[in-house]
Each structure stands twice: as structure tokens, then as C-alpha cells.
Design a protein around this motif. Structure first.
Motif, PDB file in Angstrom:
ATOM      1  N   SER A   1       0.992  -1.133   0.025  1.00 54.58           N
ATOM      2  CA  SER A   1       0.097  -0.260  -0.082  1.00 54.58           C
ATOM      3  C   SER A   1       0.700   1.347  -0.069  1.00 54.58           C
ATOM      4  O   SER A   1       0.533   2.297  -0.780  1.00 54.58           O
ATOM      5  N   TRP A   2       2.060   1.238   0.811  1.00 55.31           N
ATOM      6  CA  TRP A   2       2.733   2.239   0.966  1.00 55.31           C
ATOM      7  C   TRP A   2       3.565   2.454  -0.488  1.00 55.31           C
ATOM      8  O   TRP A   2       3.598   3.720  -0.842  1.00 55.31           O
ATOM      9  N   ILE A   3       3.885   1.452  -0.995  1.00 53.87           N
ATOM     10  CA  ILE A   3       4.586   1.522  -2.414  1.00 53.87           C
ATOM     11  C   ILE A   3       3.515   2.089  -3.389  1.00 53.87           C
ATOM     12  O   ILE A   3       3.775   3.143  -4.222  1.00 53.87           O
ATOM     13  N   ASP A   4       2.418   1.737  -3.247  1.00 53.80           N
ATOM     14  CA  ASP A   4       1.437   2.062  -4.442  1.00 53.80           C
ATOM     15  C   ASP A   4       0.928   3.720  -4.359  1.00 53.80           C
ATOM     16  O   ASP A   4       0.823   4.202  -5.254  1.00 53.80           O
ATOM     17  N   GLN A   5       1.293   4.134  -2.808  1.00 59.28           N
ATOM     18  CA  GLN A   5       0.965   5.439  -2.815  1.00 59.28           C
ATOM     19  C   GLN A   5       2.162   6.509  -2.863  1.00 59.28           C
ATOM     20  O   GLN A   5       1.960   7.584  -2.735  1.00 59.28           O
ATOM     21  N   GLY A   6       3.135   5.581  -3.062  1.00 57.26           N
ATOM     22  CA  GLY A   6       4.430   6.506  -3.304  1.00 57.26           C
ATOM     23  C   GLY A   6       5.082   7.039  -1.914  1.00 57.26           C
ATOM     24  O   GLY A   6       5.923   8.034  -2.218  1.00 57.26           O
ATOM     25  N   ILE A   7       4.758   6.455  -1.048  1.00 59.10           N
ATOM     26  CA  ILE A   7       5.126   6.949   0.511  1.00 59.10           C
ATOM     27  C   ILE A   7       6.539   6.468   0.627  1.00 59.10           C
ATOM     28  O   ILE A   7       7.012   5.076   0.314  1.00 59.10           O
TER      29      ILE A   7
END
Length: 119
Positions: free
Chosen positions: A113-119
Motif C-alpha cells: 500500500s505504501w509503495i502504491d501510494q508513493g510513500i
């Protein structure tokens, strides 16, 4: 030998080595030491060094299907990492296999999820 049965073998084996917790048999007899040496060019590979341990862990997980991007295969790889087999056996359950596998997959979901959000 460093391995020993926990609770007479009722629960699982003990004696895993290094930060990635490799069993001596897995490290030596299943070829992870040799494979790490072949990749890094460093001999001897050492399960107590993070570089060697986690390279071997990645190889192990990939061998059990973690690279497939299939949730079922990833779950089986996680179970194999804890229990030495991709099947949730009664012994694996007693060792906390269901909790462990679910907890690892929840963490993987969070990271994705963090990867997908660019976090």
C-alpha cells in the motif's frame, strides 16, 4: 549440532542460525550456502552475516513461490519459511504457523500500500 527438538518434537525444531534463522540442514544440505557463495563470490557464506542470511532468505522464499505475485503462493512461501514445508501441517499450526503467515501477509499488504501510494 545446534538443532534440538522443542517440546520433544511436538512443537518444532530449534537451533536456527543467524538473523534469517536458517536451520543448519537447510543452509548446508539444501544448498543455500553454496548458492549464496556463487552469487556473491565470497567464501565461505555465513548465515550470521546479514548480507548472506537475507540473500539466502530471498532465494528460499523465491524457491517456494514468493516471486509469483500470487497471494496463495506467497502465503505458501511464508509457511515454508517458518515450517520447512509449504503445507500448514498440524505441527506448523502448533508452532503458530497460522498467526505467523497472516501477520507476514498483513505486513506485506501494508508495504505494498505504501509503495502504491508513493510513500
Amino acid at each position: 549440532p545446534v538443532s534440538c527438538y522443542v517440546n520433544g518434537g511436538y512443537v518444532q525444531m530449534g537451533g536456527a542460525m543467524g538473523p534469517a534463522q536458517f536451520m543448519p540442514n537447510t543452509w548446508l544440505n539444501l544448498g543455500y550456502k553454496r548458492r549464496v557463495e556463487n552469487i556473491t563470490g565470497q567464501k565461505p557464506a555465513n548465515p550470521w552475516l546479514a548480507r548472506d542470511a537475507f540473500l539466502a532468505a530471498a532465494l528460499y522464499l523465491a524457491d517456494y513461490g514468493a516471486q509469483s505475485r500470487s497471494r496463495n503462493s506467497e502465503m505458501r512461501a511464508v509457511i515454508a519459511y517458518l515450517c520447512g514445508t509449504p503445507t500448514m501441517t498440524a505441527t506448523c499450526r502448533r508452532a503458530g504457523g497460522e498467526w505467523y503467515a497472516n501477520s507476514v501477509m498483513q505486513k506485506a499488504d501494508r508495504w505494498q500500500s505504501w509503495i502504491d501510494q508513493g510513500i
